[in-house]
Design a protein around this motif. Sequence first.
Motif, PDB file in Angstrom:
ATOM      1  N   SER A 229       0.857  -1.182   0.000  1.00 21.96           N
ATOM      2  CA  SER A 229       0.000   0.000   0.000  1.00 21.96           C
ATOM      3  C   SER A 229       0.895   1.234   0.000  1.00 21.96           C
ATOM      4  O   SER A 229       2.106   1.134  -0.245  1.00 21.96           O
ATOM      5  N   GLY A 264      -6.504   2.254   4.752  1.00 22.92           N
ATOM      6  CA  GLY A 264      -5.435   1.841   5.645  1.00 22.92           C
ATOM      7  C   GLY A 264      -4.189   2.634   5.285  1.00 22.92           C
ATOM      8  O   GLY A 264      -3.713   3.490   6.020  1.00 22.92           O
ATOM      9  N   GLY A 265      -3.660   2.361   4.090  1.00 21.58           N
ATOM     10  CA  GLY A 265      -2.586   3.173   3.527  1.00 21.58           C
ATOM     11  C   GLY A 265      -3.112   3.995   2.373  1.00 21.58           C
ATOM     12  O   GLY A 265      -2.531   5.005   1.999  1.00 21.58           O
ATOM     13  N   SER A 267      -4.611   2.336  -0.728  1.00 22.71           N
ATOM     14  CA  SER A 267      -4.583   1.765  -2.074  1.00 22.71           C
ATOM     15  C   SER A 267      -5.961   1.364  -2.610  1.00 22.71           C
ATOM     16  O   SER A 267      -6.245   1.584  -3.784  1.00 22.71           O
ATOM     17  N   ASN A 268      -6.829   0.771  -1.773  1.00 22.35           N
ATOM     18  CA  ASN A 268      -8.130   0.386  -2.352  1.00 22.35           C
ATOM     19  C   ASN A 268      -9.014   1.615  -2.532  1.00 22.35           C
ATOM     20  O   ASN A 268      -9.807   1.688  -3.469  1.00 22.35           O
ATOM     21  N   GLY A 337      -5.680  -4.377   8.550  1.00 20.07           N
ATOM     22  CA  GLY A 337      -5.223  -3.644   7.374  1.00 20.07           C
ATOM     23  C   GLY A 337      -5.366  -2.131   7.507  1.00 20.07           C
ATOM     24  O   GLY A 337      -4.821  -1.381   6.709  1.00 20.07           O
ATOM     25  N   GLU A 384     -12.057  -4.659   7.478  1.00 19.00           N
ATOM     26  CA  GLU A 384     -11.700  -3.365   6.873  1.00 19.00           C
ATOM     27  C   GLU A 384     -12.859  -2.840   6.039  1.00 19.00           C
ATOM     28  O   GLU A 384     -13.236  -1.669   6.114  1.00 19.00           O
ATOM     29  N   CYS A 413     -13.818  -4.250  -0.664  1.00 15.07           N
ATOM     30  CA  CYS A 413     -12.436  -4.551  -1.054  1.00 15.07           C
ATOM     31  C   CYS A 413     -11.992  -5.948  -0.661  1.00 15.07           C
ATOM     32  O   CYS A 413     -10.934  -6.399  -1.098  1.00 15.07           O
ATOM     33  N   GLY A 414     -12.790  -6.656   0.171  1.00 13.74           N
ATOM     34  CA  GLY A 414     -12.384  -8.028   0.490  1.00 13.74           C
ATOM     35  C   GLY A 414     -13.455  -8.763   1.267  1.00 13.74           C
ATOM     36  O   GLY A 414     -14.281  -8.140   1.943  1.00 13.74           O
TER      37      GLY A 414
HETATM   38  C1  LIG Z   1      -4.955  -4.117   3.044  1.00 15.00           C
HETATM   39  C2  LIG Z   1      -6.387  -3.943   3.085  1.00 15.00           C
HETATM   40  C3  LIG Z   1      -6.956  -2.680   3.377  1.00 15.00           C
HETATM   41  C4  LIG Z   1      -6.147  -1.472   3.705  1.00 15.00           C
HETATM   42  O1  LIG Z   1      -5.168  -1.089   2.789  1.00 15.00           O
HETATM   43  P1  LIG Z   1      -5.409   0.038   1.697  1.00 15.00           P
HETATM   44  O2  LIG Z   1      -4.079   0.186   1.051  1.00 15.00           O
HETATM   45  O3  LIG Z   1      -5.823   1.296   2.397  1.00 15.00           O
HETATM   46  O4  LIG Z   1      -6.436  -0.453   0.776  1.00 15.00           O
HETATM   47  C5  LIG Z   1      -8.329  -2.582   3.372  1.00 15.00           C
HETATM   48  N1  LIG Z   1      -9.120  -3.637   3.124  1.00 15.00           N
HETATM   49  C6  LIG Z   1      -8.620  -4.855   2.851  1.00 15.00           C
HETATM   50  C7  LIG Z   1      -9.565  -5.984   2.588  1.00 15.00           C
HETATM   51  C8  LIG Z   1      -7.249  -5.043   2.815  1.00 15.00           C
HETATM   52  O5  LIG Z   1      -6.749  -6.251   2.527  1.00 15.00           O
END
Ligand SMILES: *Cc1c(COP(=O)(O)O)cnc(C)c1O
Length: 453
Positions: A229, A264-265, A267-268, A337, A384, A413-414
């Motif tokens: 990220s 979190g960082g 990226s999503n 995360g 997350e 995102c997951g």
């Molecule tokens: C790693 C992760 C995040 C947080 O990281 P970002 O870089 O902010 O996306 C959020 N959700 C899931 C499911 C992750 O695996």
Amino acid sequence: MNRRKIFLNESEMPTHWYNIAADMPNKPLPPLNPRTRQPVGPEDLAPIFPMGLIGQEVSAERHIEIPDEVQDIYTIWRPSPLYRAYGLEKMLDAPVKIYYKYEGVSPSGSHKPNTAVAQAYYNKQEGVKKIVTETGAGQWGTALAFACAQFGLGCEVYMVRISYDQKPYRKIMMNTFGADVYASPSNRTQAGRNILDDDPDSPGSLGIAISEAIETAVQDESNKYALGSVLNHVLLHQTVIGQEAEKQLEIAGDYPDIIIAPLGGGSNFAGIAFPFIGQNITKGKNTRCIAVEPASCPKLTQGEFLYDFGDTAGYTPLLPMYTLGHNFRPAAIHAGGLRYHGASVLCSQLLKDNLIEAVALQQLECFQAGVVFARAEGIIAAPEATHAIAQVIREAEQAKKEGTKKTILFNMCGHGFVDMKAYEDYFAGALSDHQFTESDLKSALGEIRELQP
Ligand SMILES: *Cc1c(COP(=O)(O)O)cnc(C)c1O
């Protein structure tokens, strides 16, 4: 019949990543070498990253071609589906249309393989033998382990201790893809030993695990390091999410008023939002983009925009970002995360320029939203991702109060299939909301004031 999901064909996949730096009114400030306080050059980064990724890190090009080999592996799970959340809409009874992009269909169950595959590709191209990395909840480690297996690369992962204990199945997934996994802080590195000397029961943090991974990577020339990220090239690779969503919404005949994603960082959030923010900047569109962070680690809403290290030991360049200080120790929430002290340079600059918004939510509200979503839509969200769902529910309630129609897009995102311990704890009433003390924050931020140029 209601059209619940919108698929694209493989031939409609994006062929390029979108680089928002090309369109930002204020360009991101450069990372600094901590010793000289001068901007870092490619040679500073070459020991830990391949040149292909360093080039993307500093690129000003708007569109960067996705290599054929990467596109080919993407087709294992891409294009990912866009869902219309009819079940949730019905339950909320508000004047909103809710869409979500589902990244849980990937091999590791999150958005992370979008960048893991790209990073493994550029490392392979440059003759790297093994990639060393850190992982929080285990999502990034699993994604990189999968990607390394695709390219025949070795993979070594430092996993934050609290998650290593809470999520043993993530470790087995990484082992299955062929990676070696160590709980961090570990005795294998100086950075780890220093932390353990201070606190033998340290639950670890992403910052500590990053230090351990970098320290290990630089000891052998055939190894490199990878980050899941925060860095510009990582956010770049995730933009396939938003580009696909744009096409899928066009098929649905809609355009989002609001985009929501956990951060979190960054990226999503970047992945789903950046292509739309590009439209805001260049085409006068007006989509509100909201990043949701945990109240226990609120860098965007309570941190300060300062130069700080990306890790705890201070091995990385200094990055200009919203941060709580690299020594800030977030509570051991299940959304591992999101337990990172800083936010990516690109997201930080966009927030500073009021081009995105941020909110911080407590974990109980988020788990409650996750349960509502599971019952309404049939998908169990990663802890997350529940942060995005909780904010979607807040926006729907707001729209109802105002009597205004809204179209909301969020990033699922997951999935949470490997996080059932978190749901178990939630149902057992074993989870609580978290408040950190002002003095913890003050001291963590105080330590980094002397790092400023
Ligand atoms: C790693 C992760 C995040 C947080 O990281 P970002 O870089 O902010 O996306 C959020 N959700 C899931 C499911 C992750 O695996």
